[in-house]
Write a protein that holds these residues in place. Structure first.
Motif, PDB file in Angstrom:
ATOM      1  N   ARG A  64      31.151  34.563  48.829  1.00  0.00           N
ATOM      2  CA  ARG A  64      29.905  34.105  48.222  1.00  0.00           C
ATOM      3  C   ARG A  64      29.980  34.284  46.704  1.00  0.00           C
ATOM      4  NH1 ARG A  64      27.822  31.643  52.289  1.00  0.00           N
ATOM      5  NH2 ARG A  64      27.310  32.840  54.103  1.00  0.00           N
ATOM      6  N   PRO A  65      29.424  33.339  45.937  1.00  0.00           N
ATOM      7  CA  PRO A  65      29.510  33.428  44.478  1.00  0.00           C
ATOM      8  C   PRO A  65      28.840  34.667  43.904  1.00  0.00           C
ATOM      9  CG  PRO A  65      28.665  31.281  45.167  1.00  0.00           C
ATOM     10  CD  PRO A  65      28.803  32.108  46.380  1.00  0.00           C
ATOM     11  N   TYR A  66      27.750  35.121  44.529  1.00  0.00           N
ATOM     12  CA  TYR A  66      27.074  36.289  43.977  1.00  0.00           C
ATOM     13  C   TYR A  66      27.900  37.559  44.160  1.00  0.00           C
ATOM     14  CZ  TYR A  66      25.517  36.835  48.823  1.00  0.00           C
ATOM     15  OH  TYR A  66      25.470  36.955  50.176  1.00  0.00           O
ATOM     16  N   VAL A  67      28.775  37.586  45.165  1.00  0.00           N
ATOM     17  CA  VAL A  67      29.646  38.752  45.346  1.00  0.00           C
ATOM     18  C   VAL A  67      30.650  38.811  44.203  1.00  0.00           C
ATOM     19  CG1 VAL A  67      31.386  39.791  46.847  1.00  0.00           C
ATOM     20  CG2 VAL A  67      29.355  38.762  47.832  1.00  0.00           C
ATOM     21  N   ILE A  68      31.233  37.676  43.876  1.00  0.00           N
ATOM     22  CA  ILE A  68      32.195  37.624  42.775  1.00  0.00           C
ATOM     23  C   ILE A  68      31.508  37.990  41.466  1.00  0.00           C
ATOM     24  CG2 ILE A  68      33.692  36.091  41.465  1.00  0.00           C
ATOM     25  CD1 ILE A  68      34.213  34.602  44.064  1.00  0.00           C
ATOM     26  N   ALA A  69      30.285  37.496  41.260  1.00  0.00           N
ATOM     27  CA  ALA A  69      29.556  37.797  40.023  1.00  0.00           C
ATOM     28  C   ALA A  69      29.255  39.286  39.919  1.00  0.00           C
ATOM     29  CB  ALA A  69      28.265  36.986  39.966  1.00  0.00           C
ATOM     30  N   ALA A  70      28.916  39.916  41.042  1.00  0.00           N
ATOM     31  CA  ALA A  70      28.634  41.357  41.017  1.00  0.00           C
ATOM     32  C   ALA A  70      29.900  42.150  40.706  1.00  0.00           C
ATOM     33  CB  ALA A  70      28.051  41.794  42.347  1.00  0.00           C
ATOM     34  N   ARG A  75      33.170  45.256  36.741  1.00  0.00           N
ATOM     35  CA  ARG A  75      34.384  45.405  35.928  1.00  0.00           C
ATOM     36  C   ARG A  75      34.044  45.436  34.445  1.00  0.00           C
ATOM     37  NH1 ARG A  75      37.236  40.814  39.021  1.00  0.00           N
ATOM     38  NH2 ARG A  75      37.795  41.864  40.936  1.00  0.00           N
ATOM     39  N   ARG A  76      33.160  44.545  34.031  1.00  0.00           N
ATOM     40  CA  ARG A  76      32.778  44.524  32.616  1.00  0.00           C
ATOM     41  C   ARG A  76      32.111  45.834  32.211  1.00  0.00           C
ATOM     42  NH1 ARG A  76      30.483  39.113  33.746  1.00  0.00           N
ATOM     43  NH2 ARG A  76      32.141  37.634  33.335  1.00  0.00           N
ATOM     44  N   ARG A  77      31.251  46.348  33.095  1.00  0.00           N
ATOM     45  CA  ARG A  77      30.572  47.608  32.790  1.00  0.00           C
ATOM     46  C   ARG A  77      31.569  48.754  32.668  1.00  0.00           C
ATOM     47  NH1 ARG A  77      27.739  48.084  37.243  1.00  0.00           N
ATOM     48  NH2 ARG A  77      26.936  46.642  37.048  1.00  0.00           N
ATOM     49  N   GLU A  78      32.552  48.817  33.590  1.00  0.00           N
ATOM     50  CA  GLU A  78      33.567  49.879  33.533  1.00  0.00           C
ATOM     51  C   GLU A  78      34.413  49.767  32.268  1.00  0.00           C
ATOM     52  OE1 GLU A  78      35.890  50.072  37.050  1.00  0.00           O
ATOM     53  OE2 GLU A  78      34.167  50.428  38.349  1.00  0.00           O
ATOM     54  N   LEU A  79      34.777  48.537  31.892  1.00  0.00           N
ATOM     55  CA  LEU A  79      35.572  48.375  30.677  1.00  0.00           C
ATOM     56  C   LEU A  79      34.765  48.728  29.432  1.00  0.00           C
ATOM     57  CD1 LEU A  79      37.527  45.105  31.492  1.00  0.00           C
ATOM     58  CD2 LEU A  79      38.436  47.415  31.317  1.00  0.00           C
ATOM     59  N   LEU A  80      33.475  48.413  29.435  1.00  0.00           N
ATOM     60  CA  LEU A  80      32.626  48.776  28.311  1.00  0.00           C
ATOM     61  C   LEU A  80      32.509  50.294  28.195  1.00  0.00           C
ATOM     62  CD1 LEU A  80      30.659  47.832  26.067  1.00  0.00           C
ATOM     63  CD2 LEU A  80      28.845  48.058  27.761  1.00  0.00           C
ATOM     64  N   LEU A  81      32.320  50.967  29.326  1.00  0.00           N
ATOM     65  CA  LEU A  81      32.234  52.425  29.301  1.00  0.00           C
ATOM     66  C   LEU A  81      33.573  53.037  28.899  1.00  0.00           C
ATOM     67  CD1 LEU A  81      30.078  53.078  32.477  1.00  0.00           C
ATOM     68  CD2 LEU A  81      29.371  53.291  30.097  1.00  0.00           C
ATOM     69  N   GLY A  85      35.110  55.911  26.070  1.00  0.00           N
ATOM     70  CA  GLY A  85      35.737  57.108  26.621  1.00  0.00           C
ATOM     71  C   GLY A  85      35.056  57.673  27.843  1.00  0.00           C
ATOM     72  N   ILE A  86      34.224  56.910  28.493  1.00  0.00           N
ATOM     73  CA  ILE A  86      33.531  57.382  29.694  1.00  0.00           C
ATOM     74  C   ILE A  86      34.236  56.783  30.900  1.00  0.00           C
ATOM     75  CG2 ILE A  86      31.335  57.411  30.922  1.00  0.00           C
ATOM     76  CD1 ILE A  86      29.986  56.925  28.205  1.00  0.00           C
ATOM     77  N   ASP A  87      34.742  57.656  31.775  1.00  0.00           N
ATOM     78  CA  ASP A  87      35.407  57.194  32.994  1.00  0.00           C
ATOM     79  C   ASP A  87      34.370  57.005  34.081  1.00  0.00           C
ATOM     80  OD1 ASP A  87      37.900  57.202  31.869  1.00  0.00           O
ATOM     81  OD2 ASP A  87      38.290  59.293  32.405  1.00  0.00           O
ATOM     82  N   GLY A  88      34.419  55.854  34.727  1.00  0.00           N
ATOM     83  CA  GLY A  88      33.488  55.569  35.815  1.00  0.00           C
ATOM     84  C   GLY A  88      34.097  55.963  37.141  1.00  0.00           C
ATOM     85  N   PRO A  89      33.272  56.114  38.150  1.00  0.00           N
ATOM     86  CA  PRO A  89      33.795  56.447  39.473  1.00  0.00           C
ATOM     87  C   PRO A  89      34.484  55.250  40.102  1.00  0.00           C
ATOM     88  CG  PRO A  89      31.456  56.035  39.605  1.00  0.00           C
ATOM     89  CD  PRO A  89      31.821  55.968  38.155  1.00  0.00           C
TER      90      PRO A  89
END
Length: 101
Positions: A64-70, A75-81, A85-89
């Motif tokens: 489903r397209p919304y799964v890919i978007a989520a 991924r974008r949020r983890e790369l931004l963090l 220097g903030i490691d995400g779970p």
């Protein structure tokens, strides 16, 4: 100053009447296309080749397209963090490669 509207009324009404007649004749002569303003396609104009091998529905992975978007948003949020220097779970996979934490 003389009023010019009353003498012009007969000629203007005649002009409008003739335009209305011409428009109605044009609509009768050239009817508007139906649908999305396209010509209707003749059934014999479209030639389709029968498939030699039927399609296998299990071979394609439907997502489903919304799964890919989520997933992309996560991924974008983890790369931004990670920029700050903030490691995400979660698993540390960047572009399909597992990286050290």
């Amino acid at each position: 100053m003389a009023d010019l509207i009353p003498p012009a009324l007969p000629s203007v009404s005649l002009l409008l009447a003739s335009v209305a007649v011409l428009v109605s004749l044009a609509r009768l002569t050239f009817p508007a296309p139906s649908g999305r303003h396209r010509r209707p396609v003749r059934p014999d104009a479209v030639r389709r080749r029968p498939l030699e091998v039927p399609l296998d529905g299990g071979a394609a992975r439907l997502v489903r397209p919304y799964v890919i978007a989520a997933e992309q948003a996560a991924r974008r949020r983890e790369l931004l963090l990670a920029d700050f220097g903030i490691d995400g779970p979660g698993p540390y996979v960047i572009h399909g490669v597992e990286v050290a934490a």
